[in-house]
Design an enzyme around this catalytic site. Structure first.
Site, PDB file in Angstrom:
ATOM      1  N   GLU A 115      40.223  39.942  51.001  1.00 14.55           N
ATOM      2  CA  GLU A 115      41.576  39.526  50.590  1.00 14.55           C
ATOM      3  C   GLU A 115      42.468  39.072  51.747  1.00 14.55           C
ATOM      4  OE1 GLU A 115      43.145  42.842  48.362  1.00 14.55           O
ATOM      5  OE2 GLU A 115      41.736  42.534  46.711  1.00 14.55           O
ATOM      6  N   GLU A 118      33.359  42.247  41.488  1.00 16.87           N
ATOM      7  CA  GLU A 118      34.198  43.329  40.946  1.00 16.87           C
ATOM      8  C   GLU A 118      34.623  43.042  39.505  1.00 16.87           C
ATOM      9  OE1 GLU A 118      37.489  44.258  43.573  1.00 16.87           O
ATOM     10  OE2 GLU A 118      36.287  44.005  45.373  1.00 16.87           O
TER      11      GLU A 118
END
Ligand code: XIL
Length: 371
Positions: free
Chosen positions: A167, A280
């Site tokens: 991220e 995910e």
């Protein structure tokens, strides 16, 4: 803790598509099947196509709740710890590492012949409290690099794939190269991120090294797609040893998904010579009403829509879900429903029974072209 979902699609755009999608989804859910324990597992179906199926695990229930432990073993051939390898739990004080829970999960993977993903070495969200001042100082990059070396080195030879950096892209922060406004990135830029990948390669030369990020799936997320593509391109051109891009895939049921846009994005990532894994997957039902059958049907329909496009891209090598059962999902705290009902976001329900989402994943593997 509430995650910042950045530019997730705005609610209003989707109302008009809701009724149509809902009725189509309900129609397909009418074909509900009895739960057969000996049914071909998700990982067996994946493997038939040269893909793999894995799931995130949490050491708490994994080592104390048999139905959960069994559910993981029934379907997964790969696991990734939810939090146990993150910086805060593995280095609670500067001089002391604690790999107790991460090691238990690594041993569990070995004992059960499961592949292990490592998640994650460099992430702005999880530095231990003791790093607070160091991270913002001139030592910030060094302390992050040291941590990445130590963590990845600890598991050398045992982890198949590492999310080295997680991220790092946040266009809304307005920083150069769309990097997140975080001191080590501000000071070191993309070269620092390339250094993280070099450190990871040295620490474990056999592990595949991934950059992992979110919110690249929907119409409104074009800015993030562009930013991430150009970031990956720059990382590659600077010689960073990166093998793959992990697409988190925290989806939202009924969000507007344009398959052509997503196909194109996946092929652009593939053109960079990177492997792709959905890392995910879960499907939030926050925008749906309380009816369970309807929620399950729409979540399954959304899963199907997404996975069919994903598996069509030859660079995609597998899927990992962010949990196996609705009993344990970060979404319950991170993205709660207004009515506080439990989200129906994962393949198994709270009592470990297969939901339409499980069948949507199974059938997507069955339809996937072989690798
Ligand atoms: C989440 C965990 O599931 C939570 O238990 C924890 O409180 C916060 O992190 N993207 C990621 C994961 O890369 O590490 C996050 O996991 C979910 C979003």
């Amino acid at each position: 803790m509430r995650k910042n979902y950045g530019d997730w699609p705005a609610k209003s755009i989707y109302r008009r598509t809701f009724l149509l999608a809902a009725s189509a989804a309900l129609a397909s859910a009418q074909v509900s099947r009895a739960d057969e324990p000996n049914e071909t597992s998700l990982s067996q179906r994946a493997e038939k196509k040269g893909l793999s199926f894995g799931t995130q695990v949490n050491s708490g229930p994994l080592f104390s709740l048999k139905p959960y432990h069994d559910a993981v073993l029934r379907d997964a051939s790969m696991i990734v710890p939810e939090n146990e390898m993150k910086w805060r739990p593995t280095q609670p004080t500067e001089r002391q590492s604690n790999y107790f829970n991460a090691d238990r999960i690594a041993r569990f993977a070995e004992d059960n012949a499961l592949l292990l993903r490592g998640h994650t070495a460099v992430w702005h969200q999880n530095p231990p409290v003791w790093t607070k001042d160091i991270i913002t100082s001139d030592e910030g990059q060094t302390v992050v690099l040291d941590h990445a070396r130590e963590l990845i080195g600890h598991f050398r030879g045992r982890v198949m794939e590492w999310d080295v950096v997680n991220e790092a892209i946040a266009p809304e922060d307005g920083m150069p190269d769309n990097l997140r406004n975080w001191p080590p990135y501000n000071k070191g830029g993309i070269d620092f991120i390339a250094d993280c990948f070099h450190a990871a390669r040295e620490a474990d030369p056999k592990a595949n090294l991934y950059y992992n990020d979110y919110s690249v799936y929907y119409q409104s997320q074009g800015r993030r797609r562009d930013a991430i593509l150009s970031f990956l391109e720059k990382l590659k051109s600077r010689g960073a040893p990166i093998d793959g891009f992990g697409i988190q895939s925290h989806l939202i049921a009924n969000a507007e998904f344009d398959e052509n846009v997503y196909r194109r994005f996946l092929s652009q990532v593939a053109d960079l010579g990177l492997k792709i894994r959905a890392t995910e997957l879960d499907v939030s039902d926050v925008r749906l009403g309380p009816d369970i059958d309807l929620r399950d049907a729409i979540v399954a329909a959304h899963t199907k829509l997404y996975l069919d496009v994903l598996f069509d891209e030859p660079a995609v090598i597998g899927l990992v879900t962010w949990g196996m059962t609705d009993r344990f999902s970060w979404l319950h705290e991170g993205w709660p429903r207004k009515d506080r009902l439990t989200q129906r976001c994962l393949p198994l329900d709270e009592n470990f029974a297969k939901k339409p989402m499980w069948y949507a994943i199974a059938e997507a593997f069955d339809r996937a072209p072989s690798r």
